[in-house]
Scaffold this motif. Structure first.
Motif, PDB file in Angstrom:
ATOM      1  N   ILE A   1       0.923  -1.159  -0.041  1.00 31.43           N
ATOM      2  CA  ILE A   1       0.125  -0.127   0.089  1.00 31.43           C
ATOM      3  C   ILE A   1       0.890   1.563  -0.104  1.00 31.43           C
ATOM      4  CG2 ILE A   1      -1.814   1.693   1.503  1.00 31.43           C
ATOM      5  CD1 ILE A   1      -2.888  -1.388   2.371  1.00 31.43           C
ATOM      6  N   VAL A   2       1.751   1.244   0.961  1.00 31.03           N
ATOM      7  CA  VAL A   2       2.537   2.532   1.028  1.00 31.03           C
ATOM      8  C   VAL A   2       3.598   2.861  -0.069  1.00 31.03           C
ATOM      9  CG1 VAL A   2       2.438   2.690   3.508  1.00 31.03           C
ATOM     10  CG2 VAL A   2       4.185   1.310   2.533  1.00 31.03           C
ATOM     11  N   GLY A   3       4.048   1.432  -0.714  1.00 29.26           N
ATOM     12  CA  GLY A   3       4.914   1.552  -1.916  1.00 29.26           C
ATOM     13  C   GLY A   3       4.156   2.239  -3.048  1.00 29.26           C
ATOM     14  N   GLN A   4       2.888   1.974  -3.187  1.00 31.31           N
ATOM     15  CA  GLN A   4       2.109   2.613  -4.325  1.00 31.31           C
ATOM     16  C   GLN A   4       1.517   4.046  -4.073  1.00 31.31           C
ATOM     17  OE1 GLN A   4       1.537   0.919  -7.305  1.00 31.31           O
ATOM     18  NE2 GLN A   4       1.099   2.862  -7.829  1.00 31.31           N
TER      19      GLN A   4
ATOM     20  N   TRP B   1      14.755   8.722   2.668  1.00 34.03           N
ATOM     21  CA  TRP B   1      13.987   8.234   1.747  1.00 34.03           C
ATOM     22  C   TRP B   1      14.906   7.086   0.896  1.00 34.03           C
ATOM     23  CZ3 TRP B   1       9.156   7.239   0.575  1.00 34.03           C
ATOM     24  CH2 TRP B   1       8.345   8.090   1.033  1.00 34.03           C
ATOM     25  N   THR B   2      16.386   7.106   1.029  1.00 31.61           N
ATOM     26  CA  THR B   2      17.096   6.054   0.779  1.00 31.61           C
ATOM     27  C   THR B   2      16.813   4.807   1.447  1.00 31.61           C
ATOM     28  OG1 THR B   2      18.949   7.474  -0.317  1.00 31.61           O
ATOM     29  CG2 THR B   2      19.478   5.292   0.282  1.00 31.61           C
ATOM     30  N   ASP B   3      16.879   4.807   2.884  1.00 36.44           N
ATOM     31  CA  ASP B   3      16.638   4.103   3.641  1.00 36.44           C
ATOM     32  C   ASP B   3      15.209   3.271   3.195  1.00 36.44           C
ATOM     33  OD1 ASP B   3      19.231   4.450   4.929  1.00 36.44           O
ATOM     34  OD2 ASP B   3      18.185   5.485   6.819  1.00 36.44           O
ATOM     35  N   ILE B   4      14.240   4.132   3.221  1.00 33.83           N
ATOM     36  CA  ILE B   4      13.043   3.457   2.904  1.00 33.83           C
ATOM     37  C   ILE B   4      12.612   2.571   1.873  1.00 33.83           C
ATOM     38  CG2 ILE B   4      10.536   4.255   2.643  1.00 33.83           C
ATOM     39  CD1 ILE B   4      10.916   6.516   4.423  1.00 33.83           C
ATOM     40  N   LEU B   5      13.245   3.210   0.502  1.00 31.52           N
ATOM     41  CA  LEU B   5      13.137   2.455  -0.732  1.00 31.52           C
ATOM     42  C   LEU B   5      13.982   1.341  -0.469  1.00 31.52           C
ATOM     43  CD1 LEU B   5      13.655   5.264  -3.543  1.00 31.52           C
ATOM     44  CD2 LEU B   5      11.483   4.473  -2.174  1.00 31.52           C
ATOM     45  N   LEU B   6      15.307   1.396   0.035  1.00 31.06           N
ATOM     46  CA  LEU B   6      16.019  -0.049  -0.029  1.00 31.06           C
ATOM     47  C   LEU B   6      15.557  -0.979   1.034  1.00 31.06           C
ATOM     48  CD1 LEU B   6      19.535   1.180   0.247  1.00 31.06           C
ATOM     49  CD2 LEU B   6      18.529   0.274  -1.596  1.00 31.06           C
ATOM     50  N   THR B   7      14.324  -0.612   2.086  1.00 33.40           N
ATOM     51  CA  THR B   7      13.726  -1.742   2.718  1.00 33.40           C
ATOM     52  C   THR B   7      12.318  -2.274   1.957  1.00 33.40           C
ATOM     53  OG1 THR B   7      12.926   0.096   4.004  1.00 33.40           O
ATOM     54  CG2 THR B   7      14.986  -1.173   4.914  1.00 33.40           C
ATOM     55  N   ASN B   8      12.230  -1.631   0.821  1.00 34.15           N
ATOM     56  CA  ASN B   8      10.828  -2.026   0.120  1.00 34.15           C
ATOM     57  C   ASN B   8      11.188  -2.143  -1.305  1.00 34.15           C
ATOM     58  OD1 ASN B   8       8.144  -2.599   0.231  1.00 34.15           O
ATOM     59  ND2 ASN B   8       7.458  -0.508  -0.282  1.00 34.15           N
ATOM     60  N   ASN B   9      12.285  -2.514  -1.599  1.00 36.51           N
ATOM     61  CA  ASN B   9      12.972  -2.645  -3.025  1.00 36.51           C
ATOM     62  C   ASN B   9      12.307  -3.589  -3.705  1.00 36.51           C
ATOM     63  OD1 ASN B   9      14.191  -4.338  -1.428  1.00 36.51           O
ATOM     64  ND2 ASN B   9      15.847  -4.587  -2.621  1.00 36.51           N
ATOM     65  N   HIS B  10      11.928  -4.810  -3.329  1.00 34.40           N
ATOM     66  CA  HIS B  10      11.457  -5.689  -4.129  1.00 34.40           C
ATOM     67  C   HIS B  10       9.906  -5.501  -4.581  1.00 34.40           C
ATOM     68  CE1 HIS B  10      14.554  -8.290  -3.234  1.00 34.40           C
ATOM     69  NE2 HIS B  10      14.322  -8.404  -2.266  1.00 34.40           N
ATOM     70  N   LEU B  11       8.972  -4.850  -3.803  1.00 37.32           N
ATOM     71  CA  LEU B  11       7.749  -4.364  -4.275  1.00 37.32           C
ATOM     72  C   LEU B  11       7.792  -3.255  -5.165  1.00 37.32           C
ATOM     73  CD1 LEU B  11       5.793  -5.057  -1.041  1.00 37.32           C
ATOM     74  CD2 LEU B  11       5.139  -6.114  -3.073  1.00 37.32           C
ATOM     75  N   LEU B  12       8.686  -2.170  -4.822  1.00 33.83           N
ATOM     76  CA  LEU B  12       8.808  -1.066  -5.693  1.00 33.83           C
ATOM     77  C   LEU B  12       9.231  -1.246  -7.109  1.00 33.83           C
ATOM     78  CD1 LEU B  12       9.990   1.722  -3.186  1.00 33.83           C
ATOM     79  CD2 LEU B  12       8.225   1.719  -4.527  1.00 33.83           C
ATOM     80  N   ILE B  13      10.078  -2.355  -7.170  1.00 31.21           N
ATOM     81  CA  ILE B  13      10.657  -2.752  -8.518  1.00 31.21           C
ATOM     82  C   ILE B  13       9.611  -3.168  -9.487  1.00 31.21           C
ATOM     83  CG2 ILE B  13      11.892  -4.479  -9.794  1.00 31.21           C
ATOM     84  CD1 ILE B  13      13.812  -4.427  -7.413  1.00 31.21           C
ATOM     85  N   THR B  14       8.656  -4.015  -9.011  1.00 32.75           N
ATOM     86  CA  THR B  14       7.249  -4.261  -9.493  1.00 32.75           C
ATOM     87  C   THR B  14       6.564  -3.011  -9.767  1.00 32.75           C
ATOM     88  OG1 THR B  14       7.479  -6.463  -8.748  1.00 32.75           O
ATOM     89  CG2 THR B  14       5.472  -5.748  -9.734  1.00 32.75           C
ATOM     90  N   GLN B  15       6.334  -2.243  -8.736  1.00 34.34           N
ATOM     91  CA  GLN B  15       5.255  -1.021  -9.038  1.00 34.34           C
ATOM     92  C   GLN B  15       5.916  -0.109 -10.185  1.00 34.34           C
ATOM     93  OE1 GLN B  15       4.898   0.017  -4.966  1.00 34.34           O
ATOM     94  NE2 GLN B  15       3.212  -1.194  -4.597  1.00 34.34           N
ATOM     95  N   LEU B  16       7.318   0.084  -9.946  1.00 38.78           N
ATOM     96  CA  LEU B  16       8.056   0.941 -10.922  1.00 38.78           C
ATOM     97  C   LEU B  16       7.894   0.501 -12.432  1.00 38.78           C
ATOM     98  CD1 LEU B  16      11.432   2.015  -9.347  1.00 38.78           C
ATOM     99  CD2 LEU B  16       9.744   3.412 -10.550  1.00 38.78           C
ATOM    100  N   GLN B  17       7.956  -0.953 -12.685  1.00 37.47           N
ATOM    101  CA  GLN B  17       7.803  -1.601 -13.859  1.00 37.47           C
ATOM    102  C   GLN B  17       6.219  -1.243 -14.611  1.00 37.47           C
ATOM    103  OE1 GLN B  17      10.500  -2.626 -15.757  1.00 37.47           O
ATOM    104  NE2 GLN B  17       8.488  -2.666 -17.475  1.00 37.47           N
ATOM    105  N   ASP B  18       5.414  -1.400 -13.521  1.00 40.78           N
ATOM    106  CA  ASP B  18       3.959  -1.130 -14.308  1.00 40.78           C
ATOM    107  C   ASP B  18       3.765   0.188 -14.252  1.00 40.78           C
ATOM    108  OD1 ASP B  18       3.438  -3.918 -13.267  1.00 40.78           O
ATOM    109  OD2 ASP B  18       2.720  -3.344 -11.485  1.00 40.78           O
ATOM    110  N   TYR B  19       4.253   1.314 -13.638  1.00 38.99           N
ATOM    111  CA  TYR B  19       4.096   2.593 -14.045  1.00 38.99           C
ATOM    112  C   TYR B  19       5.054   2.875 -15.410  1.00 38.99           C
ATOM    113  CZ  TYR B  19       4.703   7.731 -13.686  1.00 38.99           C
ATOM    114  OH  TYR B  19       4.838   8.917 -13.724  1.00 38.99           O
TER     115      TYR B  19
END
Length: 360
Positions: free
Chosen positions: A179-182, A230-248
């Motif tokens: 949720i927060v990733g998106q 934000w560097t810390d946040i993204l690196l601890t949610n990287n797997h989900l964010l990679i997928t969401q980034l690809q969809d975007y």
């Protein structure tokens, strides 16, 4: 009861104020590596005691709140797991990601200590201990990730933070991060990318970014957030964010193709779908609990009304004031979170002599 708050930044300070308001007899210990923050917290009576080394205070605490950046929370959980804490201690955090934190929390859970993941969805353009406020958390969504914790422990945490008047959401760690990733992490990436792209595109036009209007500034406001955080946040949610980034990226490719192929229907559909979804976000969920009244004297009248409601402990959700008319009056709309508060407010303001135009 002794409460230890590790990290007296914006959220830690706000939670301290909420606990003091809801439980004035509780003893608060504030821990931070910043001496200036500790000095401010104690001089402002946010806490009763301060320390730069939480390991000396943690064994005395009944509740420990980790209000530091995500990577620090993970490290501190490992440290807490080695300390002689009280058997009944409740540990919680406010980290922006949850899966890695919940994994790190297993170290304290194996010792028999209770851990509940937490994340208040609240923020401000200001930061630091002086920026904290009980109002910051009011009506904010507050995620709880209990997992192995008992319902009794969850109730204990909710009671501790009762003065925040937030909206609790119980989820598991993966649901939270998705949720927060998106809705938070991905938009921060997008805002930063847009600012960087604009800076590159307009570098040969000195006035380019300086004349940026409201749309660009609103869209990119969050790009001014703390880069290290934000560097810390993204690196601890990287797997989900990679997928969401690809969809975007795929959606950007689709609109790019529509532009290349001169497809007005595709382009219109793209914006229509976005507009319809966005409009749902702006609908007032409290529209059934609003009252409207006539006021004069502008700010002074608003202050008096808010004082009346505050004295009655009524939870005010939103305020909207219409433009001042020729007769120097305007309409003030007040929104509440339930019918009971609406009825109480209506009666109080009528008794105070205000003209109520509508209440529904």
């Amino acid at each position: 009861m002794k409460i230890l708050i590790i990290g007296l930044g914006l959220i830690g300070s706000s939670l301290a104020q909420a606990i003091k308001k809801g439980h004035p007899n509780y003893y608060l210990i504030g821990s931070d590596t910043n001496q200036a923050s500790l000095k401010y917290a104690q001089s402002s009576s946010l806490v009763d005691e301060t320390t730069t080394d939480f390991t000396t205070s943690a064994p005395r605490a009944d509740v420990i709140i980790l209000a530091t950046p995500v990577q620090v929370i993970i490290t501190d959980l490992q440290i807490l797991a080695q300390l002689p804490l009280k058997p009944q201690v409740l540990i919680t955090d406010v980290g922006s990601t949850k899966q890695q934190i919940m994994q790190a929390a297993q170290a304290v859970q194996k010792r028999g200590f209770t851990f509940i993941g937490g994340h208040p969805m609240a923020g401000s353009h200001r930061s630091g201990v002086a920026a904290g406020s009980v109002q910051l958390l009011e009506n904010a969504f507050y995620f709880l990730v209990p997992e192995a914790a008992s319902s009794r422990a969850v109730s204990q945490l909710k009671n501790l933070l009762c003065a925040t008047h937030n909206q609790w959401l119980v989820v598991d760690s993966r649901q939270h991060d998705r949720i927060v990733g998106q809705i938070s992490h991905l938009p921060h990436i997008m805002a930063a990318a847009l600012v960087n792209q604009a800076q590159t595109e307009l570098q040969d036009f000195p006035l380019g970014l300086k004349i940026a209007a409201g749309g660009f500034k609103s869209t990119t406001r969050i790009a001014s957030s703390d880069p290290q955080m934000w560097t810390d946040i993204l690196l601890t949610n990287n797997h989900l964010l990679i997928t969401q980034l690809q969809d975007y990226i795929q959606k950007l490719i689709q609109i790019k193709k529509a532009l290349q192929n001169q497809e007005p229907l595709e382009i219109k559909a793209f914006f229509t779908k976005a507009r319809n979804t966005r409009q749902q976000l702006t609908k007032n969920p409290n529209k059934d609990f609003c009252l409207t009244l006539t006021i004069t004297d502008g700010p002074e009248a608003i202050k008096n009304i808010v004082d009346i409601l505050f004295s009655a402990n009524l939870n005010l959700i939103n305020i909207h004031i219409s433009p001042i008319k020729q007769d120097n009056t305007s309409h003030l709309q007040l929104s509440f979170n339930n019918q009971t508060n609406l009825s109480k407010a209506t009666n109080l303001l009528k008794a105070a002599g205000y003209q109520i135009l509508g209440s529904d």
